[in-house]
Design a protein around this motif. Structure first.
Motif, PDB file in Angstrom:
ATOM      1  N   UNK A 618       7.716   0.463 -12.127  1.00  0.00           N
ATOM      2  CA  UNK A 618       7.926   1.596 -11.759  1.00  0.00           C
ATOM      3  C   UNK A 618       9.048   1.861 -10.803  1.00  0.00           C
ATOM      4  N   UNK A 619      10.282   2.518 -11.136  1.00  0.00           N
ATOM      5  CA  UNK A 619      11.462   2.611 -10.346  1.00  0.00           C
ATOM      6  C   UNK A 619      11.409   3.606  -9.354  1.00  0.00           C
ATOM      7  N   UNK A 620      11.608   3.239  -8.110  1.00  0.00           N
ATOM      8  CA  UNK A 620      11.592   4.220  -6.994  1.00  0.00           C
ATOM      9  C   UNK A 620      13.218   4.205  -6.562  1.00  0.00           C
ATOM     10  N   UNK A 621      13.853   5.351  -6.428  1.00  0.00           N
ATOM     11  CA  UNK A 621      15.382   5.562  -5.997  1.00  0.00           C
ATOM     12  C   UNK A 621      15.067   6.232  -4.703  1.00  0.00           C
ATOM     13  N   UNK A 622      16.290   6.285  -4.459  1.00  0.00           N
ATOM     14  CA  UNK A 622      16.361   6.890  -2.549  1.00  0.00           C
ATOM     15  C   UNK A 622      15.908   8.231  -2.766  1.00  0.00           C
ATOM     16  N   UNK A 623      16.221   9.090  -3.830  1.00  0.00           N
ATOM     17  CA  UNK A 623      15.610  10.239  -3.833  1.00  0.00           C
ATOM     18  C   UNK A 623      14.218  10.479  -3.870  1.00  0.00           C
ATOM     19  N   UNK A 624      13.572   9.446  -4.382  1.00  0.00           N
ATOM     20  CA  UNK A 624      11.941   9.518  -4.437  1.00  0.00           C
ATOM     21  C   UNK A 624      11.372   9.123  -3.090  1.00  0.00           C
ATOM     22  N   UNK A 625      11.938   8.693  -1.931  1.00  0.00           N
ATOM     23  CA  UNK A 625      11.223   8.396  -0.770  1.00  0.00           C
ATOM     24  C   UNK A 625      10.965   9.569  -0.057  1.00  0.00           C
ATOM     25  N   UNK A 626       9.418   9.469   0.445  1.00  0.00           N
ATOM     26  CA  UNK A 626       9.040  10.524   1.067  1.00  0.00           C
ATOM     27  C   UNK A 626       8.595  11.710   0.127  1.00  0.00           C
ATOM     28  N   UNK A 627       8.706  11.617  -1.097  1.00  0.00           N
ATOM     29  CA  UNK A 627       8.520  12.681  -2.121  1.00  0.00           C
ATOM     30  C   UNK A 627       7.098  12.443  -2.665  1.00  0.00           C
ATOM     31  N   UNK A 628       6.060  13.364  -2.689  1.00  0.00           N
ATOM     32  CA  UNK A 628       4.888  13.124  -3.277  1.00  0.00           C
ATOM     33  C   UNK A 628       5.059  12.735  -4.885  1.00  0.00           C
ATOM     34  N   UNK A 629       4.509  11.571  -5.483  1.00  0.00           N
ATOM     35  CA  UNK A 629       4.611  11.260  -6.591  1.00  0.00           C
ATOM     36  C   UNK A 629       3.244  11.244  -7.356  1.00  0.00           C
ATOM     37  N   UNK A 630       2.829  11.686  -8.484  1.00  0.00           N
ATOM     38  CA  UNK A 630       1.612  11.703  -8.950  1.00  0.00           C
ATOM     39  C   UNK A 630       1.229  10.665  -9.926  1.00  0.00           C
ATOM     40  N   UNK A 631       0.406   9.589  -9.655  1.00  0.00           N
ATOM     41  CA  UNK A 631       0.084   8.550 -10.899  1.00  0.00           C
ATOM     42  C   UNK A 631      -1.212   9.014 -11.276  1.00  0.00           C
ATOM     43  N   UNK A 632      -1.604   8.900 -12.681  1.00  0.00           N
ATOM     44  CA  UNK A 632      -2.653   9.255 -13.276  1.00  0.00           C
ATOM     45  C   UNK A 632      -3.401   8.259 -14.411  1.00  0.00           C
ATOM     46  N   UNK A 633      -4.630   8.084 -14.232  1.00  0.00           N
ATOM     47  CA  UNK A 633      -5.245   7.004 -15.080  1.00  0.00           C
ATOM     48  C   UNK A 633      -6.301   7.808 -15.542  1.00  0.00           C
ATOM     49  N   UNK A 634      -6.697   7.478 -17.092  1.00  0.00           N
ATOM     50  CA  UNK A 634      -7.393   7.945 -18.104  1.00  0.00           C
ATOM     51  C   UNK A 634      -8.351   7.189 -18.704  1.00  0.00           C
ATOM     52  N   UNK A 635      -9.518   7.867 -19.053  1.00  0.00           N
ATOM     53  CA  UNK A 635     -10.638   7.231 -19.736  1.00  0.00           C
ATOM     54  C   UNK A 635     -10.140   7.005 -21.099  1.00  0.00           C
ATOM     55  N   UNK A 636     -10.313   5.601 -21.557  1.00  0.00           N
ATOM     56  CA  UNK A 636     -10.122   5.009 -23.003  1.00  0.00           C
ATOM     57  C   UNK A 636     -11.758   4.857 -23.628  1.00  0.00           C
ATOM     58  N   UNK A 637     -12.489   3.914 -22.775  1.00  0.00           N
ATOM     59  CA  UNK A 637     -13.847   3.592 -23.392  1.00  0.00           C
ATOM     60  C   UNK A 637     -14.931   3.994 -22.359  1.00  0.00           C
ATOM     61  N   UNK A 638     -16.067   4.267 -22.786  1.00  0.00           N
ATOM     62  CA  UNK A 638     -17.263   4.445 -21.910  1.00  0.00           C
ATOM     63  C   UNK A 638     -17.843   3.593 -20.833  1.00  0.00           C
ATOM     64  N   UNK A 639     -18.011   3.996 -19.614  1.00  0.00           N
ATOM     65  CA  UNK A 639     -18.426   3.561 -18.675  1.00  0.00           C
ATOM     66  C   UNK A 639     -17.726   2.168 -17.938  1.00  0.00           C
ATOM     67  N   UNK A 640     -16.351   2.152 -18.398  1.00  0.00           N
ATOM     68  CA  UNK A 640     -15.578   1.259 -17.846  1.00  0.00           C
ATOM     69  C   UNK A 640     -15.200   1.632 -16.269  1.00  0.00           C
ATOM     70  N   UNK A 641     -15.107   0.650 -15.353  1.00  0.00           N
ATOM     71  CA  UNK A 641     -15.175   0.875 -14.013  1.00  0.00           C
ATOM     72  C   UNK A 641     -13.776   0.317 -13.430  1.00  0.00           C
ATOM     73  N   UNK A 642     -13.114   1.398 -12.772  1.00  0.00           N
ATOM     74  CA  UNK A 642     -11.889   0.968 -12.205  1.00  0.00           C
ATOM     75  C   UNK A 642     -12.116   0.865 -10.457  1.00  0.00           C
ATOM     76  N   UNK A 643     -11.891  -0.113  -9.957  1.00  0.00           N
ATOM     77  CA  UNK A 643     -11.894  -0.547  -8.479  1.00  0.00           C
ATOM     78  C   UNK A 643     -10.934  -0.151  -7.748  1.00  0.00           C
ATOM     79  N   UNK A 644      -9.713  -0.558  -7.980  1.00  0.00           N
ATOM     80  CA  UNK A 644      -8.429  -0.382  -6.910  1.00  0.00           C
ATOM     81  C   UNK A 644      -7.190  -0.742  -7.740  1.00  0.00           C
ATOM     82  N   UNK A 645      -6.110  -0.270  -7.356  1.00  0.00           N
ATOM     83  CA  UNK A 645      -4.876  -0.291  -7.899  1.00  0.00           C
ATOM     84  C   UNK A 645      -3.871  -0.506  -6.907  1.00  0.00           C
ATOM     85  N   UNK A 646      -2.964  -1.022  -7.092  1.00  0.00           N
ATOM     86  CA  UNK A 646      -1.725  -1.682  -6.017  1.00  0.00           C
ATOM     87  C   UNK A 646      -0.276  -1.345  -6.958  1.00  0.00           C
ATOM     88  N   UNK A 647       0.564  -0.891  -6.257  1.00  0.00           N
ATOM     89  CA  UNK A 647       1.936  -0.829  -6.608  1.00  0.00           C
ATOM     90  C   UNK A 647       2.720  -1.635  -5.596  1.00  0.00           C
TER      91      UNK A 647
END
Length: 758
Positions: A618-647
């Protein structure tokens, strides 16, 4: 990189130089600190300051100081002006601050008890022209009043472009002049942001000119400012009818809270502005109101109005217009949408259609107005008032309590008891038996996807501002402790989200999402589950069901996360999760911000948590600094568990290093890495809540109670107590009854940061 530097800015004596040298020894390579004790020394320091440098004001009383903060920082490396400790400098007399140049941050200042004859206390212009990409944050202006109410000056004046006023405390203005003003000398876009501030205790003035916020004026009112006003608290800001005076186009007013305010949010001039998700809580105060609508293309959606006096004739007041209106008169209302609002107990009409008709040449009725899916429950007769112009559209509304007045018999308004229940937070929401559920007229999903609580709108929308839901509430009516400077006990984390971002990236607990979406409308969505092995003790769990195969199927459920990056660069994504077999070992990850995820990402299939590095960056430019950006995660298979994410900017983090990013600081309830008074505020505001993943649940038993206070107070005492401080940890009872009376800013415990720490 520049070597460490010691800067002599005409300092008064050897002791000052020695103190500055001590500061420099602890600075990162490539940055310098200038210790100053007057406005003149700030001017000298700024002649040498480079991007990333800091000008540090010595703590104490600064009287009659006209500060010129003029320079050129850079994206990701602003020049900062701050006291030695936040709030540690009190500016009084006729002290002022001008911010002039590019990428400048004024942080932690306290203007109190002074007065001016004219001008501005803080203005975003000066010797280097109008400011751009600059910021006033974590500061206060209190009781800065002249002897006469008629002495007119402004507290904060925004010029230039892309500036921000955030997490400040403004209270006690009693003279003529606007608290925060956006000045528009041209038709160019401003792109300013005014957010997370507290505006309080402004007494009634003696006429016009006592606004709390004004964006533009009539001269440029037909051009677009693109200013955002969000997540602010207005409390007893009674200066005049226009608490907020919008006098330009394409502005956004969202997620603000108005408490006991004898005034309105007035769309006075300009077109195409949005009023969304605000709470107008009048408390029965005389003169309290909601929204006044003037001009074209205005949109008022998802707002909650309660116990208002109905200033200008209604909770929502649509104005009559003047033919061939002058710029400073009343333009005709056209092409406006008023939808999915909840209006309860107004001492006037809920919606009035022709406010001011016949006065000041106002003879034009509003045209092409849509009134849709609003929920109204009030005892004032009638619920609607006034005359409609041509082309009005009514659909999906529910109204109850008194007669409908001029819309009696309109098929777009159903008379039915909305079956509302008063919640512990003081808000009315539909019960399971409410006729509002799934009853909204379709066609408004392009305007709203969540409700007033930040919960996802699913399937057929419900009528009103609230969607009947068991999803986590991520927005709420704000209080003084939710906003404002951290050194006054305010919260530096914007509502909704759950991210922690630093100079090298963002670390997020998956269960601390901003919202949950249900694109296919089947009611099966991500849920939060307690899991002992999870880094935060909880996970985001996919619902039971069939596998989602794109593009033949719609997404079943999506979790969104709001991020604000501090440093430009290329970020690598890491995901921690698990599956329990071949039918639960994957999810969908995104390829960018603000887009639905389409990448099939594999998880473990053995029930063990593990980190997965994503090949997508994911490329963050100077114009992105301090601007809220939305990240989306979606279900593919049932009962999968997501614990944490890092960029992270580091593309080679090990599992152990990733785990360490989520190490818990005991007692740190607001997640800023410190144990201080702000964490007590989080505990106090959460007291009595129960559930999974509550920030102030220090002992992890699922309930916020006195034991969690003990966790905080023990951690606080061990972090900051020493004989020299002379501060004792207050008893819970005393703390619950009064404000915390300690100087927390000088007693913080900081986490040790290294190159692997966010």
């Amino acid at each position: 990189m520049r070597a460490r530097r010691i800067i002599a800015a005409s300092f008064a004596n050897f002791a000052a130089v020695a103190l500055q040298f001590a500061c420099v020894l602890s600075m990162p390579v490539g940055a310098a600190e200038f210790l100053v004790n007057s406005a003149a020394q700030i001017t000298t320091a700024m002649q040498a300051a480079q991007p990333g440098d800091t000008v540090v004001m010595t703590d104490g009383i600064w009287t009659n100081q006209r500060i010129s903060f003029a320079g050129a920082g850079a994206s990701g490396a602003p020049i900062t002006l701050r006291p030695q400790t936040p709030g540690g400098v009190t500016l009084n007399g006729d002290s002022t601050l001008s911010i002039s140049g590019d990428w400048l941050v004024a942080d932690g200042l306290n203007f109190e008890g002074g007065a001016l004859a004219s001008g501005n206390i803080v203005e975003f212009r000066g010797s280097r022209g109008a400011a751009t990409n600059s910021r006033l944050t974590n500061s206060a202006i209190v009781n800065y009043n002249p002897a006469s109410i008629d002495t007119r000056y402004f507290w904060v004046s925004l010029y230039g472009a892309s500036n921000r006023v955030d997490h400040n405390y403004f209270s006690g203005q009693s003279h003529s002049g606007v608290t925060v003003t956006v000045w528009r000398d041209t038709a160019a876009a401003d792109n300013h942001q005014i957010d997370n501030n507290y505006f309080g205790d402004r007494p009634v003035g003696n006429g016009n000119g006592f606004e709390t916020i004004r964006i533009g004026d009539s001269s440029q009112s037909l051009s677009d400012s693109f200013t955002v006003v969000e997540n602010n608290v207005f409390e007893r800001t009674n200066g005049e009818i226009e608490t907020i005076s919008n006098k330009s186009g394409s502005n956004i007013f969202r997620y603000n809270t108005f408490r006991d305010v004898a005034g309105t949010l007035t769309l006075r001039h300009g077109n195409n502005s949005l009023v969304e998700g605000n709470f107008f809580l009048g408390g029965g105060v005389s003169g309290s109101g909601g929204v006044r609508v003037i001009g074209e293309g205005q949109t008022i959606v998802n707002n909650y109005f309660n116990d208002l006096d109905g200033r200008s004739g209604g909770a929502i007041s649509i104005s009559a217009g003047v033919p061939n209106s002058a710029l400073n008169a009343y333009y005709q209302v056209k092409n406006s949408v008023i939808a999915h609002n909840t209006i309860i107990d107004v001492n006037a009409a809920a919606i009035t259609f022709d406010d001011g008709l016949g006065s000041s040449g106002r003879t034009l009725l509003a045209e092409n107005v849509t009134i849709a899916n609003n929920l109204i429950w009030s005892t004032q007769d009638p619920l609607f008032e006034g005359n409609q112009g041509a082309g009005w559209n009514w659909e999906g509304n529910i109204a109850y309590g008194q007669s409908l007045g001029p819309v009696a018999g309109n098929p777009g308004v159903t008379v039915a008891n909305p079956m509302l229940a008063l919640g512990s937070d003081g808000l009315y929401r539909p019960m399971a038996s409410s006729p509002s559920i799934d009853a909204a007229a379709p066609g408004y999903s392009s305007l709203i996807t969540t409700d007033m609580d930040g919960q996802p709108r699913v399937g057929l929308y419900d009528v009103g501002a609230d969607e009947f839901s068991t999803a986590t509430i991520v927005r709420k009516p704000l209080t003084k402790t939710d906003v404002g400077p951290s050194w006054l006990g305010g919260n530096v984390t914007p509502p909704g989200g759950g991210s922690r971002c630093g100079l090298t990236g963002c670390a997020l607990q998956a269960e601390r999402y901003a919202s949950i979406l249900d694109p296919d409308g089947d009611g099966a969505v991500w849920t939060v589950a307690t899991v002992a092995e999870a880094l935060g003790g909880a996970v985001l769990r996919a619902p039971d069901g069939d596998r989602v195969d794109l593009p033949t199927k719609l997404h079943d459920t999506i979790a969104t996360y709001d991020l604000e990056f501090l440093t430009p660069g290329v970020y690598t994504a890491y995901y921690r999760g698990r599956g329990f077999g071949g039918s639960s070992d994957s999810f969908y990850a995104p390829t960018g911000f603000g887009v639905d995820p389409t990448q099939n990402k594999s998880l473990t299939a053995n029930g063990l948590f593990d980190w997965t590095k994503d090949a997508t960056t994911f490329t963050i430019t100077a114009s992105n600094i301090g601007v809220p950006l939305e990240l989306r995660l979606a279900m593919r298979e049932q009962m999968a568990e997501l614990d944490a994410l890092v960029l992270s900017l580091d593309s080679a983090l090990t599992d152990a290093e990733l785990d360490q990013l989520f190490a818990v600081v005991v007692g740190d309830y607001n997640g800023d890495g410190l144990v201080d008074a702000a964490d007590y505020s989080v505990w106090r505001d959460s007291l009595g809540q129960s559930g999974v993943g509550i920030a102030a649940d220090g002992d992890g038993n699922g309930v916020v109670d006195s034991s969690d206070y003990t966790v905080w107070s023990s951690a606080y005492a061990s972090a900051v107590m020493s004989p020299s401080h002379g501060v004792s940890s207050p008893e819970p009872t005393a703390m619950a009854l009064g404000a915390l009376s300690i100087t927390a800013v000088s007693l913080r415990r900081y986490r040790t940061l290294d190159s692997k720490t966010l």
